[in-house]
Design a protein around this motif. Structure first.
Motif, mmCIF file in Angstrom:
data_model
loop_
_atom_site.group_PDB
_atom_site.id
_atom_site.type_symbol
_atom_site.label_atom_id
_atom_site.label_comp_id
_atom_site.label_asym_id
_atom_site.label_seq_id
_atom_site.Cartn_x
_atom_site.Cartn_y
_atom_site.Cartn_z
ATOM 1 N N VAL A 114 0.900 -1.157 0.000
ATOM 2 C CA VAL A 114 0.000 0.000 0.000
ATOM 3 C C VAL A 114 0.936 1.202 0.000
ATOM 4 C CG1 VAL A 114 -1.912 -1.135 1.223
ATOM 5 C CG2 VAL A 114 -0.083 -0.058 2.538
ATOM 6 N N PRO A 115 0.425 2.400 -0.164
ATOM 7 C CA PRO A 115 1.335 3.537 -0.176
ATOM 8 C C PRO A 115 2.294 3.525 1.020
ATOM 9 C CG PRO A 115 -0.842 4.282 -0.807
ATOM 10 C CD PRO A 115 -0.971 2.821 -0.433
ATOM 11 N N ASN A 116 3.574 3.649 0.727
ATOM 12 C CA ASN A 116 4.662 3.759 1.714
ATOM 13 C C ASN A 116 5.022 2.467 2.446
ATOM 14 O OD1 ASN A 116 4.887 6.573 1.251
ATOM 15 N ND2 ASN A 116 3.153 6.894 2.600
ATOM 16 N N CYS A 162 3.747 2.598 15.177
ATOM 17 C CA CYS A 162 4.526 3.793 15.481
ATOM 18 C C CYS A 162 4.458 4.035 16.989
ATOM 19 C CB CYS A 162 4.022 4.992 14.693
ATOM 20 S SG CYS A 162 2.491 5.666 15.304
ATOM 21 N N ARG A 208 -9.985 6.392 10.015
ATOM 22 C CA ARG A 208 -10.644 7.672 9.785
ATOM 23 C C ARG A 208 -11.185 7.619 8.365
ATOM 24 N NH1 ARG A 208 -7.279 5.997 12.896
ATOM 25 N NH2 ARG A 208 -5.397 6.976 12.085
ATOM 26 N N ASP A 209 -12.121 6.723 8.148
ATOM 27 C CA ASP A 209 -12.604 6.484 6.786
ATOM 28 C C ASP A 209 -14.073 6.054 6.845
ATOM 29 O OD1 ASP A 209 -13.140 5.600 4.213
ATOM 30 O OD2 ASP A 209 -11.206 4.598 3.981
ATOM 31 N N HIS A 210 -14.861 6.685 6.001
ATOM 32 C CA HIS A 210 -16.285 6.397 5.908
ATOM 33 C C HIS A 210 -16.551 4.910 5.692
ATOM 34 C CE1 HIS A 210 -20.101 6.200 3.544
ATOM 35 N NE2 HIS A 210 -20.508 6.939 4.553
ATOM 36 N N ARG A 211 -15.613 4.242 4.998
ATOM 37 C CA ARG A 211 -15.799 2.827 4.678
ATOM 38 C C ARG A 211 -16.023 1.977 5.931
ATOM 39 N NH1 ARG A 211 -10.966 -0.488 1.941
ATOM 40 N NH2 ARG A 211 -11.393 -2.431 3.028
ATOM 41 N N TYR A 225 -9.649 6.092 16.655
ATOM 42 C CA TYR A 225 -8.249 5.772 16.744
ATOM 43 C C TYR A 225 -8.164 4.628 17.742
ATOM 44 C CZ TYR A 225 -3.227 6.537 16.800
ATOM 45 O OH TYR A 225 -1.879 6.382 16.674
ATOM 46 N N LYS A 251 -14.853 6.782 13.026
ATOM 47 C CA LYS A 251 -13.750 7.733 12.911
ATOM 48 C C LYS A 251 -12.932 7.587 14.172
ATOM 49 C CE LYS A 251 -13.378 12.171 13.146
ATOM 50 N NZ LYS A 251 -13.815 13.565 13.263
ATOM 51 N N TYR A 282 3.608 6.461 18.694
ATOM 52 C CA TYR A 282 2.391 7.104 19.187
ATOM 53 C C TYR A 282 1.254 6.102 19.352
ATOM 54 C CZ TYR A 282 -1.414 10.392 19.787
ATOM 55 O OH TYR A 282 -2.485 11.072 20.284
ATOM 56 N N TYR A 287 -7.660 2.145 2.114
ATOM 57 C CA TYR A 287 -6.681 1.735 1.109
ATOM 58 C C TYR A 287 -5.306 1.444 1.691
ATOM 59 C CZ TYR A 287 -5.367 6.724 1.158
ATOM 60 O OH TYR A 287 -4.979 7.974 1.536
ATOM 61 N N LEU A 288 -5.159 1.646 3.012
ATOM 62 C CA LEU A 288 -3.864 1.356 3.631
ATOM 63 C C LEU A 288 -3.856 -0.005 4.342
ATOM 64 C CD1 LEU A 288 -3.133 4.932 4.980
ATOM 65 C CD2 LEU A 288 -1.936 3.745 3.132
ATOM 66 N N LYS A 316 -5.208 4.725 8.579
ATOM 67 C CA LYS A 316 -5.822 6.035 8.345
ATOM 68 C C LYS A 316 -7.043 5.891 7.461
ATOM 69 C CE LYS A 316 -2.044 8.956 7.336
ATOM 70 N NZ LYS A 316 -1.166 8.933 8.478
ATOM 71 N N ALA A 317 -6.859 5.076 6.405
ATOM 72 C CA ALA A 317 -7.922 4.915 5.429
ATOM 73 C C ALA A 317 -7.897 3.489 4.912
ATOM 74 C CB ALA A 317 -7.708 5.890 4.274
#
Ligand SMILES: Cc1cc2nc3c(=O)[nH]c(=O)nc-3n(C[C@H](O)[C@H](O)[C@H](O)COP(=O)(O)OP(=O)(O)OC[C@H]3O[C@@H](n4cnc5c(N)ncnc54)[C@H](O)[C@@H]3O)c2cc1C
Ligand code: SF4
Ligand code: SF4
Ligand code: SF4
Ligand code: FES
Ligand code: FES
Lengths: 280, 826
Positions: free
Chosen positions: A11-13, A189, A157-160, A166, A164, A191, A137-138, A134-135
């Protein structure tokens, strides 16, 4: 030298890295890590072992591109060789039958909790997996994780996901709905791990975290990975990386992770400008 | 007329949009696609307002006031509508952080992972905390989205120098596309594909570099999101201080905001102000926008004073260095010269000038660049006291603009922006030069002359204008007219290499009336035909009433010129200084500007005062580290003759000191009076007391004798190509920008030779090959850049010598061009 069998962007990153390292694969246990160096001139960095295949002799890690070394790794592909891939290092995670275990993971931690979840499940635990993204797609390795989990939850944090949340909010609502949790593990991470610990602290649920201070040799010699746990100095690479999250001095850890930030930013900018097209 | 906004009455002119009026009066209307420098576009639809008596919602960025209009900017339906619009904009934008309740805490703790390659949320984004989209989300209090998050997954484009394009963050506001076309005249990017596939891109999906981008950075600065981000600083957190400075590069003197973080420069951007005194109206160029950071922090920076001991340069403290230099200079006073860069501040130059007179007993400073276009103009006009002055604003208002001898788009890009502004307002651009350049695209007439044909063309235009009748009564007119009698229009045109009818068209355009400007620059300097050219331009200005606009080349060329016109004996150039050294009449040289002097040329004592290690240090007896423009405050006099104050952004690196400080201290040690200053402010006061800047335009100067064709004889013979020595402005003091910025090296390099495709093929030269260039007086090597605009028989290299161009070896006599042959190096 170790040969890369697979390097893909999940996925991204986030990238998966599978390396042929039969010796490492043979000895790997959940919670351990390897030290990796993408090229002769680079730095050695620790990556958690996310899976292994003893027959094939391969070890898998998932890494996030956050700086020069991880960006270099992300540019390698199957067939390339890397000069350093040593391990397994660190103490394996404690695996016993605790009853119900909550595993929280985010970023690379989604992969890092996988072997722990698998082992805990095999040891007879009820496994609740809580993934933070976060979303949508990740999200990755969902199927893999579902197979070793009794419950699979996502905070996002995604409507899917129609929420919302954490991690801590999810933990709190889980506990509020009466779920019995005997032990927790959080990896991701700093945090995320810190927030998870804060959420389990009131209920007194022992929460293990995989600490990620800066490591240089990974074998207890350099002292780079010192952290304060229960007021005592511990070397994360040999005494950990797993520690009781309620005993960790988080403020100190946050500060230490940031200590070279300026240099890291310059290092990455310089590398991007000189090594990525067009100036290369 | 009067309008009301939310019940408040405003008296307005009707030239500003409702959005602008609201903003000026502190009424917030969200807006993402509008930009004060750009024509209304009305695409984002966030700025909608209600207008009493009209149905529906109206984009305020596209609505001009009408008398009695009553506007409502805030109501329930408006709020709803804007939220819906914003939700749609965000549906394909990484939005998790925008709506996440943990953002602030997380951001603080995640500092270390901001450096990811793909931006999936604000905490990873180069625009975080300076993003306009974030601001709008905050103002509209959006905290959830009715859509599933989508990541477009477009590949982050990293193939170009200076900045990265991540169109996953793009909201298609079109600002970048519009600024590139409307303001910069480049039209490199456009919105390609339609509907949900729409994305900003270049024609044929080329890299920006190959699509003609000049990397002015205008698109980066107007982008409301993090889609376009400077490569060198995109992972840096926001700055902790900003200093208002003046760009040290060209005569325009763009105002720049230099952003610093813990005493280090992270970026420089054009001052966003669109009003005077900001000459640049929110624009800058690649040099000011993207290179200052690297320049100031260059590894070549000189940090400590050095003196030569037993043949070797050794570091020492200031006291020892200054004593050493004073002892070396004192006995040679009267046989010493001081060469200075016109990129230094007026204060620096003023004190260096004082020092050279009082301590060195010289005739004031000599500009390292050689004669500037201002010198050429005053020389041609027989010793002007002040050049005729026009302002950039005048240029923008001209109806006709003739550009000669300079590719303004590269040498003074922001003056070019003003020229384009004139063109956009219906003005006519006329371009004259030996080769095609990007300016031609915007010209209504573009004439290619043979190299050196400029004076002949100007004489021809004067002749053509005379046929149409001429102003009489001006001093020298008859002599001027007679001087043109000797040659026919046809002969002049032939000598210029242009068609007679084109020449007449040019004359016609200039005669047509309305304010005209003749813009010319350093490209004319140094060539044997310079004087002829400048005299003929002077006459042309008198004939047509056009304003002369000499493009002072360096950031303080005008200031240096003001000082140097006080010299007793005109302005010698560096070459004259070196000749004096060779002849033994000059014993000591103080170099505070670029000149490649790796050997001593017969000098007994050579002092180099500079910010960067350079060639001349090899021969220097002492090397004194000078602060850069960012490390000192002072004034720079721009091409309009306007002194602009620049603030200090950071402390000098190492032990570097401002140039004026060094000269002032040395003067004290050498027992010279009147050079003791404690701060730049005091120096400026002294400059004002002397009335240096209060120059008035000289009236009453009449026509000059015209310089009809003659020009250099065009004998091809053994050396078939004309090699032009171009003015390439890509340096700061002794540092060539390509030496310090890896990105700049891709864009331009003084080590290149530009040659047309035909000549390249004829000589068997491929792009990037090394060419051997030979003239009757020397040889050099250069890297081949095949350039479509170069006419057959002409090639070009950089004239300035930073030890990177060998042009001076090829043109011992004439600095403007040389006849050469070019072969391939195997
Ligand atoms: C035991 C352990 C296991 C880890 N497992 C994983 C994993 O499975 N996947 C993953 O993506 N990341 C993992 N990390 C974090 C990973 O090591 C760092 O992200 C990586 O070193 C960054 O290197 P860089 O050069 O790309 O970035 P840099 O620009 O050098 O640093 C980015 C940030 O990473 C941290 N970091 C830098 N160097 C080190 C280092 N030598 N050791 C630890 N942290 C460092 C710092 O906080 C720094 O701010 C783990 C860390 C530890 C200690
Ligand atoms: S462009 Fe703005 S809103 Fe989008 S991720 Fe970057 S900071 Fe956030
Ligand atoms: S940098 Fe300038 S020329 Fe290039 S695309 Fe942006 S606005 Fe256009
Ligand atoms: S790249 Fe930036 S300026 Fe250009 S359209 Fe997208 S958001 Fe607007
Ligand atoms: S990494 Fe060096 S002691 Fe742990
Ligand atoms: S600002 Fe008016 S429509 Fe975008």
């Amino acid at each position: 030298m170790a040969k890369i069998l697979r390097r893909e962007r999940l996925v991204p990153n986030l990238h998966v890295l599978e390396v042929s390292a039969p010796e490492v694969a043979r000895k790997s246990l959940p919670g351990q890590f390897v030290m990796v160096m993408p090229d002769e001139r680079g730095e050695r960095i620790p990556l958690t072992i996310a899976d292994w295949d003893r027959e094939k002799g391969s070890v898998t890690a998932v890494f996030m591109t956050v700086g020069t070394t991880t960006h270099k790794l992300a540019r390698l592909s199957a067939g390339d060789e890397i000069p350093v891939f040593v391990g397994p290092l660190g103490k394996p995670s404690d695996i016993q039958n605790y009853g119900t275990v909550l595993l929280a993971g985010g970023c690379f931690g989604i992969a890092a909790i996988y072997p722990i979840a698998r082992a805990l499940k095999e040891a007879g635990n009820k496994v609740i997996t809580l993934i933070d993204v976060k979303a949508g797609y990740l999200l990755y390795w969902e199927e893999k994780l579902r197979k070793v989990s009794d419950r699979f939850l996502v905070s996002a944090r995604d409507h899917r996901f129609a929420t919302k949340d954490y991690v801590p909010a999810k933990i709190k609502s889980l506990l509020a709905e009466g779920a019995k949790v005997d032990r927790a593990v959080a990896i991701g991470c700093t945090y995320l791990m810190y927030s998870a610990c804060e959420a389990t602290r009131p209920a007194g649920i022992k929460t293990m975290v995989s600490l990620n201070p800066i490591m240089v040799d990974g074998t207890g010699m350099c002292g780079a990975c010192r952290c304060a746990v229960e007021g005592k100095t511990r070397f994360a690479c040999v005494d950990g990386p797993d520690f009781d999250g309620h005993a960790v001095d988080w403020a100190e850890l946050f500060a230490r992770r940031k200590s070279y930030l300026d240099d890291e930013i310059r290092s990455l900018c310089y590398w991007e400008r000189t090594q990525l097209a067009p100036c290369a | 007329m009067n309008i009301t906004i939310d019940g408040r009455r405003f008296e307005v002119q009707g030239t500003k949009t409702v959005l602008e009026i609201a903003k000026e009066n502190g009424i917030y209307i969200p807006a993402l696609c509008s930009h004060p420098r750009l024509a209304p576009y009305a695409a984002c639809r966030l700025c909608v307002v209600e207008i009493k008596g009209r149905s529906g919602l109206h984009p305020s960025c596209n609505t001009y006031p009408e008398d009695g209009m009553a506007v409502v900017t805030d109501s329930e339906p408006l709020r709803l509508q804007r939220l819906k619009t914003l939700e749609l904009i965000l549906s394909e934008h990484p939005n998790a952080c925008l709506i996440c309740a943990e953002k602030e805490k997380c951001e603080d703790h995640k500092a270390s992972i901001r450096k990811v390659g793909e931006v999936t949320g604000c905490v990873f984004c180069p625009s975080n905390r300076r993003c306009e989209l974030q601001e709008v989300v905050g103002k509209l209090k959006l905290d959830s989205l009715p859509y599933d998050s989508v990541y477009r997954g477009l590949e982050v484009r990293r193939g170009d120098p200076f900045f990265i394009q991540d169109y996953n963050l793009c909201i298609l506001c079109g600002r970048c596309v519009r600024v590139c076309r409307e303001v910069r005249g480049a039209a490199v990017i456009s919105i390609v594909r339609r509907g949900s596939e729409a994305v900003v891109g270049t024609a044929l999906d080329r890299k920006l570099m190959d699509a003609g981008c000049q990397f002015c950075g205008a698109c980066v600065d107007v982008c409301p999101t993090g889609a376009l981000a400077e490569r060198a600083s995109r992972h840096e957190p926001p700055p902790d201080a900003v200093a208002k400075t003046v760009c040290p590069h060209c005569g325009v003197g763009c105002r720049l905001d230099v952003e610093t973080l813990q005493g280090r420069i992270v970026a420089s951007r054009p001052d966003a102000s669109l009003e005077a005194p900001a000459v640049n109206r929110g624009q800058a160029c690649v040099r000011g926008r993207f290179t200052l950071r690297d320049t100031v922090a260059s590894p070549r920076r000189l940090r400590r004073p050095m003196i030569r001991k037993d043949g070797k340069l050794v570091e020492t403290g200031w006291d020892a260095a200054l004593a050493f230099v004073a002892a070396g200079l004192k006995p040679r006073a009267g046989k010493a010269a001081l060469v200075a860069s016109s990129q230094l501040s007026l204060e620096d130059l003023f004190v260096l000038d004082l020092f050279s007179r009082s301590a060195l007993k010289a005739d004031g400073i000599v500009a390292s660049l050689g004669p500037s276009i201002l010198d050429e103009l005053s020389a041609a006009a027989g010793g002007l006291k002040a050049p005729p002055r026009a302002s950039l604003a005048d240029v923008a208002k001209a109806r006709t603009i003739l550009v000669l001898g300079e590719n303004v788009a590269v040498s003074h890009p922001v003056a070019w922006v003003e020229i384009l502004d004139a063109v956009r307002r219906g003005g006519r651009l006329l371009v004259v030069g030996p080769k095609d350049d990007p300016m031609s695209r915007h010209a209504s007439l573009s004439l290619k002359v043979r190299p050196g044909g400029e004076p002949a063309l100007l004489a021809a235009v004067s002749k053509a204008l005379l046929e149409k009748g001429a102003p009489s009564g001006l001093k020298g007119f008859d002599a001027f007219k007679r001087s043109l009698d000797g040659s026919s229009l046809a002969a002049c045109c032939e000598s210029a290499g242009v068609k007679e009818e084109d020449c007449r068209r040019l004359a016609g355009a200039l005669a047509e009336g309305g304010p005209a400007a003749l813009v010319f620059g350093q490209g004319l300097c140094g060539a044997p035909w310079t004087k002829a050219c400048v005299s003929n331009l002077w006459n042309l200005a008198l004939q047509t009433g056009a304003a002369l606009f000499p493009l002072a080349e360096e950031s303080d060329s005008f200031g240096a010129w003001l000082l140097m016109r006080r010299r007793a004996a005109g302005a010698p150039d560096l070459a004259a200084v070196l000749r004096a050294a060779a002849a033994g009449t000059l014993k000591a040289l103080y170099l505070a500007g670029p000149a490649s002097l790796p050997a001593k040329h017969g000098l007994e004592f050579l002092v180099v005062q500079d910010s960067f290690m350079n060639d001349s240090c090899q021969a220097a007896d002492a090397v004194l580290p000078a602060a850069t423009f960012a490390e000192t405050e002072g004034n720079w006099v721009n091409l309009e003759g306007r002194a602009q104050k620049s603030m200090k952004a950071i402390e000098p690196l190492g032990e570097a000191k401002p140039d004026w400080w060094i000269a002032s201290r040395l003067a004290g040690l050498m027992g010279a009076d009147g050079c003791a200053f404690e701060g730049a402010d005091r120096i400026k006061e002294r400059i004002d007391e002397e009335g240096l800047l209060a120059v008035r335009e000289e009236g009453g100067q009449g026509f000059l004798a015209a310089c009809p064709p003659g020009g250099p004889a065009d004998k091809a013979g053994e050396y078939p190509l004309v090699l032009l020595g171009e003015y390439s402005p890509d340096y700061y003091r002794t540092l060539a920008l390509c030496q310090t910025s890896p990105d700049f090296k891709v864009l331009r390099d003084p080590g290149w030779i530009k040659i047309g495709p035909e000549d390249a093929a004829g000589a068997g030269l491929q792009e990037g090959a090394t060419a051997h260039v030979e003239s009757s007086s020397g040889t050099m090597e250069a890297v081949v850049r095949i350039t479509a605009g170069m006419p057959k028989g002409v090639a070009a290299v950089s004239r300035l010598d930073h030890g990177l161009s060998g042009f001076s070896r090829l043109s011992a006599a004439a600095a403007g061009s040389a006849r050469v042959k070019i072969t391939r190096v195997n």
